[in-house]
Design a protein around this motif. Structure first.
Motif: not given
Length: 209
Positions: A41, A43, A46, A49-50, A106
Motif C-alpha cells: 500500500s 498509504d 495504512r 496501522r498494519c 490488516q
C-alpha cells in the motif's frame, strides 16, 4: 568545549510501555522492503496501522517468552529491541482474539503474506542453540544518535555469557555494515516476497578469564 551527548537509558520493557513501543516500531518499519512487499500500500497511515496490530500481538508474548529492551533518550522512548533466548524461538502465538483483530485490521491478503514471510524465515532458521535478534527499531527522528548501537551492545552483553551464536535477518543492505561492526557476518541470502534478505551470524564469544 564539546557538549556531552545525552545518555541513552536502556531497560527491559514493562507492560505499560507496550503501546508506545508498538507505535514506535510501526513507524520504524513502515518503509522497510519486506513491509512494503507484505502490505503493498502506498498509504503510510495504512502501513502503520498494519504494523501496529502486528506489534500489539508480538510484544506481550515476547516480553514473557523472550527479551524486549527499550531505549530512552532525554525522557523519550527512542528504540526497541526484541530477541529470543536460546530454545525460546519461535514464540508461542498471541491470544486468539489478538490474532483475529490483527487479521481484521490488516486484511486477509496482508495477513497471508506475513504468514508466508514468517514461514520462509522459519524454514531457514538455525537449529543449534542461539540468541535471535528478531526486531531492532529506532524512532525515525532519533536515528543516527547511537540508539540502535546502544541497544545492540546491551543485548550482546547478555548473549556473550551464554557462549552461543547470535543470529538475525535483515532486508536492508545498508544495515550490513552496522551489524558487521558488531561482529556479525553474512551466512545466507535469499528472497522473501521478492525481497533480498540476508541472514547474519555472530560466533560465540570465548569465556573471559
Amino acid at each position: 568545549m564539546v557538549e556531552a551527548r545525552p545518555k541513552i537509558e536502556i531497560d527491559e520493557l514493562r507492560a505499560p510501555g507496550e503501546p508506545l513501543a508498538a507505535a514506535l516500531l510501526a513507524r520504524a518499519f513502515e518503509s522497510n522492503p519486506l513491509n512494503l512487499a507484505a502490505i503493498q500500500s502506498p498509504d503510510t497511515a495504512r502501513r502503520r496501522r498494519c504494523n501496529m496490530e502486528g506489534m500489539r500481538c508480538l510484544l506481550p508474548v515476547a516480553r514473557v517468552h523472550g527479551l524486549v529492551l527499550a531505549a530512552s533518550l532525554e525522557g523519550q522512548l527512542a528504540g526497541v529491541l526484541i530477541a529470543a533466548l536460546p530454545f525460546s524461538y519461535p514464540f508461542p502465538p498471541a491470544p486468539f482474539w489478538a490474532r483475529m483483530r490483527a487479521v481484521f485490521i490488516q486484511g486477509l491478503t496482508v495477513a497471508r503474506r506475513w504468514r508466508e514471510t514468517f514461514e520462509s524465515l522459519d524454514a531457514r532458521h538455525p537449529t543449534s542453540p542461539h540468541w535471535y535478534l528478531g526486531t531492532l527499531g529506532v524512532e525515525p527522528s532519533l536515528q543516527g544518535r547511537g540508539v540502535g548501537t546502544a541497544l545492540a551492545k546491551d543485548w550482546l552483553a547478555r548473549v556473550d555469557p551464554d557462549r552461543v551464536a547470535a543470529y538475525l535477518e535483515t532486508d536492508r543492505a545498508e544495515n550490513l555494515p552496522f551489524y558487521a561492526r558488531l561482529g556479525f557476518r553474512p551466512v545466507a541470502a535469499f528472497q522473501v516476497l521478492g525481497v533480498e534478505v540476508t541472514a547474519m551470524e555472530r560466533a560465540p564469544r570465548a569465556e573471559v578469564r
